[in-house]
Design a protein around this motif. Sequence first.
Motif, PDB file in Angstrom:
ATOM      1  N   THR A 204       0.708  -1.200  -0.257  1.00 30.75           N
ATOM      2  CA  THR A 204      -0.054  -0.098  -0.064  1.00 30.75           C
ATOM      3  C   THR A 204       0.802   1.264  -0.082  1.00 30.75           C
ATOM      4  OG1 THR A 204      -1.737  -1.254   1.346  1.00 30.75           O
ATOM      5  CG2 THR A 204      -1.990   1.128   1.082  1.00 30.75           C
ATOM      6  N   ARG A 205       0.769   2.148  -1.041  1.00 32.85           N
ATOM      7  CA  ARG A 205       1.345   3.390  -1.224  1.00 32.85           C
ATOM      8  C   ARG A 205       0.758   4.452  -1.220  1.00 32.85           C
ATOM      9  NH1 ARG A 205       2.948   6.693  -5.272  1.00 32.85           N
ATOM     10  NH2 ARG A 205       5.195   6.948  -6.092  1.00 32.85           N
ATOM     11  N   TYR A 206       1.067   5.570  -0.303  1.00 34.05           N
ATOM     12  CA  TYR A 206       0.146   6.783  -0.094  1.00 34.05           C
ATOM     13  C   TYR A 206       1.086   8.064  -0.281  1.00 34.05           C
ATOM     14  CZ  TYR A 206      -2.680   4.007   3.069  1.00 34.05           C
ATOM     15  OH  TYR A 206      -3.875   3.216   3.655  1.00 34.05           O
ATOM     16  N   ALA A 207       0.387   9.271  -1.223  1.00 37.01           N
ATOM     17  CA  ALA A 207       1.077  10.136  -1.563  1.00 37.01           C
ATOM     18  C   ALA A 207      -0.063  11.156  -1.494  1.00 37.01           C
ATOM     19  CB  ALA A 207       1.767   9.919  -2.743  1.00 37.01           C
ATOM     20  N   ILE A 208       0.518  12.602  -1.143  1.00 43.67           N
ATOM     21  CA  ILE A 208      -0.439  13.676  -1.404  1.00 43.67           C
ATOM     22  C   ILE A 208      -0.002  14.622  -2.598  1.00 43.67           C
ATOM     23  CG2 ILE A 208      -1.643  15.800  -0.538  1.00 43.67           C
ATOM     24  CD1 ILE A 208      -1.610  14.300   2.356  1.00 43.67           C
ATOM     25  N   THR A 209      -0.675  14.936  -3.737  1.00 44.21           N
ATOM     26  CA  THR A 209      -0.026  15.625  -4.596  1.00 44.21           C
ATOM     27  C   THR A 209      -0.918  17.041  -4.846  1.00 44.21           C
ATOM     28  OG1 THR A 209       0.374  13.652  -5.926  1.00 44.21           O
ATOM     29  CG2 THR A 209       0.277  15.720  -6.949  1.00 44.21           C
ATOM     30  N   VAL A 210      -0.288  18.191  -5.071  1.00 46.03           N
ATOM     31  CA  VAL A 210      -0.870  19.429  -5.436  1.00 46.03           C
ATOM     32  C   VAL A 210       0.148  20.021  -6.788  1.00 46.03           C
ATOM     33  CG1 VAL A 210      -1.687  20.133  -3.271  1.00 46.03           C
ATOM     34  CG2 VAL A 210       0.655  20.682  -3.962  1.00 46.03           C
ATOM     35  N   TRP A 211      -0.771  20.632  -7.551  1.00 50.66           N
ATOM     36  CA  TRP A 211      -0.239  21.311  -8.510  1.00 50.66           C
ATOM     37  C   TRP A 211      -0.307  22.831  -8.362  1.00 50.66           C
ATOM     38  CZ3 TRP A 211      -3.051  16.789  -8.704  1.00 50.66           C
ATOM     39  CH2 TRP A 211      -2.360  15.704  -9.438  1.00 50.66           C
ATOM     40  N   TYR A 212       0.753  23.684  -8.823  1.00 54.04           N
ATOM     41  CA  TYR A 212       0.659  24.983  -8.828  1.00 54.04           C
ATOM     42  C   TYR A 212       0.720  25.529 -10.153  1.00 54.04           C
ATOM     43  CZ  TYR A 212       1.941  24.874  -3.604  1.00 54.04           C
ATOM     44  OH  TYR A 212       1.341  24.627  -2.583  1.00 54.04           O
ATOM     45  N   PHE A 213       0.017  26.587 -10.308  1.00 55.25           N
ATOM     46  CA  PHE A 213      -0.422  27.217 -11.625  1.00 55.25           C
ATOM     47  C   PHE A 213       0.356  28.321 -11.859  1.00 55.25           C
ATOM     48  CE2 PHE A 213      -4.681  25.123 -10.081  1.00 55.25           C
ATOM     49  CZ  PHE A 213      -4.736  24.260 -11.233  1.00 55.25           C
ATOM     50  N   ASP A 214       0.598  28.593 -13.185  1.00 57.81           N
ATOM     51  CA  ASP A 214       1.103  29.568 -14.079  1.00 57.81           C
ATOM     52  C   ASP A 214      -0.138  30.511 -14.080  1.00 57.81           C
ATOM     53  OD1 ASP A 214       1.469  31.335 -16.417  1.00 57.81           O
ATOM     54  OD2 ASP A 214       3.575  31.167 -15.551  1.00 57.81           O
TER      55      ASP A 214
END
Length: 240
Positions: A204-214
């Motif tokens: 089981t592999r956990y991650a949190i992703t966010v993207w920053y916008f131009d």
Amino acid sequence: MPFIEHVSDTDLERLALERVVPSLLAHGFSCVDGLLGDLAGGAVLDQVKEMHRSGVLQDGRLAGSVPGIHRRSIRGDKIAWVSGTERGCEAISFLLNLIDKLISMCANRLGNTIRERSKAMVACYPGNGAGYVKHVDNPNCDGRRITCIYYLNKNWNAKENGGVLRIFPEGTSCVADIQPLFDRLLFFWSDRRNPHEVQPCYATRYAITVWYFDSEERAEAKRRFRDLTASTEKQGNSSS
């Protein structure tokens, strides 16, 4: 909130300007280990595990369907989108605020058009060989400039557990293999400079992703979408 360990703005600024920015500019990605420490990082992990246990995480969607190809053969993760203001997401909110600060400190050197971000995508690969095939986060100028992934996997052994994020930096034959280790934060350019894949996971592999916008590219993408929507509606009205 007792789990918060103090991180000074001075330390964050040093991290941003001496490590993150130079690495992004030179290599297209940057990795920071030990971001929150065991206590705060463990609190984030506990909240993500609770989301998983309670059924909040749902199958990740694809931008478009391909006839005859099953979704799980492309991406096998389960996800939820959170703002951090939800009940039970206090530690996640702390993490997001810290990343926001880091990015704002980086933005002065990377171009002041980086001003907003997506919600956070909480993701779990359930460990049944699930992965995500090679892709680009932003292939069509949708505004995403920097991808940030925070990993939550204690005692991860890539030889046994797989789950490596492999980046294929544009213009080189080299690859970068990033293990999804607990309390590790990864930054990379979201556009065609960084095709990447999540290799099959056997734990089981956990991650949190966010993207920053131009902000400029994002505004242009929204204009294109509005124009396309208006054009489609006009065609629909004229044919009815």
